[in-house]
Write a protein that holds these residues in place. Structure first.
Motif, PDB file in Angstrom:
ATOM      1  N   SER A  34       0.828  -1.218   0.000  1.00 17.31           N
ATOM      2  CA  SER A  34       0.000   0.000   0.000  1.00 17.31           C
ATOM      3  C   SER A  34       0.857   1.259   0.000  1.00 17.31           C
ATOM      4  N   ARG A  37      -0.804   4.389  -1.561  1.00 17.77           N
ATOM      5  CA  ARG A  37      -1.935   4.901  -0.786  1.00 17.77           C
ATOM      6  C   ARG A  37      -1.453   5.640   0.462  1.00 17.77           C
ATOM      7  N   VAL A  62      -2.414   8.261  -4.851  1.00 20.66           N
ATOM      8  CA  VAL A  62      -3.520   7.429  -4.374  1.00 20.66           C
ATOM      9  C   VAL A  62      -4.194   6.717  -5.544  1.00 20.66           C
ATOM     10  N   SER A  71      -2.369   3.681  -6.562  1.00 24.90           N
ATOM     11  CA  SER A  71      -1.894   2.924  -5.400  1.00 24.90           C
ATOM     12  C   SER A  71      -1.834   1.418  -5.652  1.00 24.90           C
ATOM     13  N   ASP A  72      -2.616   0.915  -6.572  1.00 24.70           N
ATOM     14  CA  ASP A  72      -2.626  -0.533  -6.833  1.00 24.70           C
ATOM     15  C   ASP A  72      -1.798  -0.914  -8.058  1.00 24.70           C
TER      16      ASP A  72
END
Length: 725
Positions: free
Chosen positions: A128, A131, A599, A602-603
C-alpha cells in the motif's frame, strides 16, 4: 490513513509557521532554515530504521512518531521565537553557531516524527505504498493551504499549538489501546498548556534589530510592562506601534523595518522633507498613488501639498489592521479623509486592474528587503523593481507626471539604469533620456537615503525646487550588469555592496552579507544532515544498503523537487501578491496533485524510470505557465481566484511528482528487503536540506525559469541513472 493525514497536516502547518517565526526574529532570507530542518527531520527516521529495522515493524514506531509531532510542533515555534537566533554570526561566533545547531535540532523534531510514522507504515504495508504516500501528501496539502489563514488568526505560536493538537488527534488514531490514548490526551493537554504560558513571552529578536540604541525586544518588554504596547501579528508580518514624538512609529517584524506615522492635519506651510520631494518639484494637479502607504506619512504629505485624491496601496495586512487604532491617531485621520482611498493589495496587481493615470506615483523606501518581511526574500522576491514593473509605473503616469523612488545610495546606480531602459522602451529618444531623470541625495551624505525622480517630460534639474537638506547629484552611469526582470527579480543582489561599518539594516540590502550568511547556514545544515543521516549507515554492517543507482536517483529527487517547489513559489509571488500566500498555495497545490495521483495509482506497479521521465516533461512544461497566466491577465483577478489559480497550476505541474519516490522505494524493497529504503530517505533528505541554500546561490544567475528548467533536468538525469525494474 486519517491519522497519518492529520499528523501530516500538523507538520506542514508547523513548517510554514516556522518560516514566519524565523523571518520575524531574524531577517526574511533566513526563513529557508525551516525548509532545511524539515528535510533533516524527515530523514532521521530513515536512518534510525536502517540501523534498527525491527523497530519499524511495530505500531509503536508509528505512535512514537505521532508523539514527536505533538510535542515538537509547539516546541519548535517557542524555540524559534525565544532562543535568540543570530544567523549573521553563524560560522563566526561559536555561541551563535551552537545556538543555530540547537535550534535546527528542535525545528527538526516534528518532521522526524512524521518521518517515523510514515516510514514505519511504509515498511509494514509494502503493498500500500502509494496509498500511504498519498494520504501523507494530501494531509500536508491541507496544512500548507490553511497555514496562512491560521497564522492570521492565531499568530506563529498559536499555529504551533494547533499543529500540536492535530498531531495528538492523529496519533490517537494510530493505536487501538485505550490506555495509550488516555495517556497521550493527558500529557498533550498539560504540555500544550505549558506552551501557552511560554507563548506569552516576547519574541527574542536578533541583536542587530534595534530601536535607536536599544534592543527591539527590550523596548517591547518595557512597553508591554507599561500597558502601552499595540500589536498586530499576522501571517505577513508582526506590526508594533512605538510611541514617539511628534508622532508614533510603526515597527515591522521586531525592527526589520520602520515606518512613520504623520501628524495630521498639518498646521502651517506644506512640509519640505525628502518624502515631499515629488510634490515640491511639481504640485499635484491630479490623482496621486502612494506605494507602500504604511501608517500614512507620505499620504499626509500628498494631501498637505494639495492632492485632489490619493490611492494608498499597502501590502501588509498588519498595517491595514492597526492603522484605525487610536494609538495611531494621525494615520487614522489621514485614512478617514474623503480624498483618500485605501487599497490592501500589491501595487502591481492594483495598477493592472485600473486604467487611471496619476500625476504622481511615490514609493519612499517601501521596497526594502526588510519591509517585505512577509516571507523569506530568497524564497519570495520583490517584483516592484523589475523592468516589467517600471513599464507599468510609467504607463500610469499622465503627460506631466512624476515617478519618485527612494533607495539606499548603493542601489541608485541600478535604479537609474532600470529607469533609463524603461524610458527608452517608452519611446524617449536616447539623447533626451537623462533630461527625464533627476537624482537627489540627503545632506549630509546619507548612505541610507537617496532618490530618483522620473519625469514624463524633460526638465531642468538645476531649476527644480528641492526639499530642505537635499541636493541634486550627477546621474550615476557606472552600472553595466543585468537588469532585474520578473524572471530575475533579484534587484538587491545586483546592487552595490556596503562597507563593514554600515549599519546591519543597510548591509542587509546588499548582496554579500546575506548571501554569505545564507550559504554558511546552508552548508552547516547540510553537514549536520550528512553526519546525522548518512554517516551512521556506513558503520552498520548489517544495514541493507541499495546499490549506487537507486541512491543517486533518490538524491537527485531531493534536489529536483526542492528546486521545482521554490521556483514555482517565487514565480507565483507576483500573482499572489503576498509571498507566504504564494508559498502556501504552491506547496499545497503540489502536494495535492502529487498525493492525488499517488492514491489513484496505489494498486499499480510503476517503473521508477518511466515516472521520473514523465515528471521531467511535466516540469519542463510548467516553466511556461506562470508568465503565460500573467500575460492572460491573472493580476486583474480577485485574490481568492488568484490563489485558486496558483494552487491548481501547481497541482497540475506536480501530478506525476508523487510517483517516482514511492516507486523507487517499492523497487528497492523488492530487491534488497525491509530496511533498505531507509538509505533512500537519508540521501534524499541530505540533498533536500542543501537545495534551498543552493537555490539562493544559483537563481540570480539562472533566473527563476532557468531554475525550473534545471529542476526538470535533474529529474531527467535521475530517470537515466535509476535502476531498471
Amino acid at each position: 490513513m486519517l491519522g497519518l493525514g492529520l499528523v501530516s497536516f500538523a507538520v506542514f502547518l508547523c513548517e510554514l509557521s516556522l518560516m514566519r517565526a524565523v523571518a520575524q526574529v531574524t531577517w526574511p532570507p533566513f526563513a529557508f532554515v525551516a525548509l532545511s530542518s524539515a528535510m533533516l527531520g524527515g530523514g532521521v527516521a530513515g536512518t534510525v530504521f536502517a540501523l534498527r529495522p525491527s523497530w519499524a515493524q511495530t505500531t509503536r514506531a508509528t505512535f512514537a512518531g505521532g508523539v514527536l509531532v505533538t510535542v515538537g510542533a509547539p516546541l519548535s515555534l517557542v524555540v524559534a521565537l525565544r532562543i535568540g537566533l543570530e544567523p549573521l554570526l553563524v560560522g563566526q561566533s561559536l555561541s551563535a553557531t551552537l545556538t543555530f545547531v540547537l535550534a535546527l535540532v528542535a525545528f527538526a523534531v516534528p518532521f522526524a516524527g512524521l518521518g517515523a510514522a510514515l516510514s514505519a507504515m511504509l515498511e509494514r504495508a509494502q503493498d500500500s505504498v502509494q496509498r500511504i504516500y498519498g494520504a501523507d501528501l494530501l494531509g500536508g496539502a491541507a496544512g500548507a493551504f490553511l497555514a496562512v489563514f491560521v497564522l492570521d488568526w492565531f499568530g506563529p505560536v498559536g499555529a504551533g499549538l494547533l499543529a500540536g493538537l492535530c498531531g495528538a488527534l492523529g496519533t490517537m488514531l494510530f493505536t487501538a489501546r485505550r490506555r495509550w490514548r488516555v495517556a497521550l490526551l493527558v500529557v498533550a493537554t498539560s504540555y500544550l498548556a505549558l506552551c501557552v504560558a511560554g507563548a506569552t513571552l516576547m519574541p527574542q529578536a536578533t541583536q542587530e534589530k534595534r530601536i535607536g540604541r536599544e534592543h527591539a525586544t527590550d523596548v517591547l518588554d518595557k512597553l508591554e510592562a507599561q500597558g502601552a504596547l499595540t500589536t498586530e501579528d499576522r501571517a505577513d508580518g508582526r506590526v508594533d506601534v512605538i510611541p514617539a514624538r511628534p508622532a508614533p512609529r510603526v515597527m515591522i517584524d521586531l525592527g526589520a523595518a520602520m515606518t512613520r506615522a504623520p501628524v495630521f492635519p498639518v498646521s502651517g506651510p506644506p512640509p519640505r522633507d525628502q518624502a515631499s520631494a515629488a510634490f515640491l518639484v511639481k504640485a499635484p494637479q491630479g490623482p496621486v498613488l502612494i506605494v507602500g502607504s504604511g501608517a500614512g506619512y507620505e499620504v499626509a504629505r500628498a494631501l498637505s501639498h494639495g492632492a485632489p485624491s490619493v490611492d494608498a496601496v499597502e501590502i501588509l495586512s498588519g498595517i491595514a489592521a492597526i492603522v484605525p487604532h487610536p494609538a495611531l491617531m494621525g494615520g487614522k485621520r489621514v485614512y478617514e479623509d474623503k480624498r483618500v482611498a485605501f487599497h490592501h493589495m500589491e501595487a502591481r496587481a492594483f495598477l493592472e486592474r485600473t486604467e487611471k493615470k496619476y500625476s504622481h506615483i511615490v514609493a519612499v523606501h517601501t521596497i526594502t528587503n526588510a519591509a517585505l518581511a512577509s516571507g523569506a526574500l530568497r524564497l519570495s522576491e520583490d517584483f516592484l523593481l523589475t523592468a516589467e514593473a517600471m513599464d507599468t509605473f510609467l504607463s500610469h503616469l499622465d503627460d506631466g507626471g512624476v515617478l519618485y523612488f527612494t533607495r539606499p545610495k548603493g542601489q541608485l546606480s541600478l535604479l537609474t539604469a532600470l529607469s533609463r531602459d524603461a524610458l527608452l522602451r517608452k519611446g524617449v529618444p536616447a539623447d533626451e533620456v537623462d533630461r527625464h531623470l533627476v537624482a537627489v541625495l540627503a545632506e549630509p551624505d546619507d548612505a541610507f537615503f537617496s532618490g530618483l525622480l522620473v519625469f514624463a517630460r524633460p526638465v531642468d534639474a538645476q531649476a527644480l525646487p528641492l526639499p530642505d537638506h537635499t541636493r541634486v547629484i550627477p546621474l550615476p552611469t557606472d552600472y553595466d550588469g543585468p537588469m532585474p526582470t520578473d524572471d530575475r527579480p533579484f534587484f538587491h543582489r545586483f546592487a552595490e555592496d556596503y562597507t563593514q561599518n554600515a549599519s546591519t539594516r543597510l548591509r542587509i540590502e546588499g548582496p554579500a552579507l546575506v548571501e554569505r550568511a545564507v550559504l554558511t547556514v546552508g552548508i552547516i545544515a547540510s553537514l549536520a544532515a550528512l553526519l546525522v543521516l548518512v554517516l551512521p549507515l556506513f558503520f552498520r554492517r548489517q544495514s541493507r544498503r541499495p546499490g549506487l543507482q537507486p541512491l543517486l536517483a533518490a538524491a537527485l529527487l531531493g534536489l529536483g523537487f526542492m528546486f521545482a517547489e521554490l521556483s514555482l513559489a517565487q514565480r507565483f509571488s507576483l500573482i499572489c501578491a503576498r509571498p507566504l500566500l504564494a508559498f502556501g498555495a504552491v506547496v499545497g497545490g503540489m502536494l495535492l496533485g502529487a498525493g492525488g495521483l499517488a492514491v489513484w495509482f496505489s494498486d499499480h506497479r510503476l517503473s521508477a524510470r518511466r515516472v521520473l521521465a514523465i515528471s521531467a516533461i511535466a516540469l519542463s512544461a510548467g516553466t511556461f505557465l506562470p508568465p503565460a497566466l500573467t500575460a492572460l491577465g491573472a493580476l486583474t483577478w480577485g485574490l481568492p481566484a488568484r490563489l485558486l489559480l496558483t494552487g491548481a497550476t501547481a497541482a497540475l505541474v506536480a501530478l506525476p511528482l508523487g510517483l517516482p519516490f514511492p516507486a523507487l522505494v517499492a523497487q528497492v524493497q523488492r530487491h534488497f528487503g525491509p530496511g533498505s529504503s531507509a538509505w533512500l530517505y537519508a540521501v534524499n533528505a541530505v540533498l533536500a536540506v542543501f537545495a534551498s541554500a543552493l537555490f539562493a546561490a544559483l537563481s540570480p544567475w539562472l533566473g527563476l525559469a532557468g531554475m525550473g528548467v534545471l529542476a526538470a533536468g535533474v529529474y531527467a538525469v535521475a530517470a537515466l541513472v535509476a535502476p531498471a525494474d
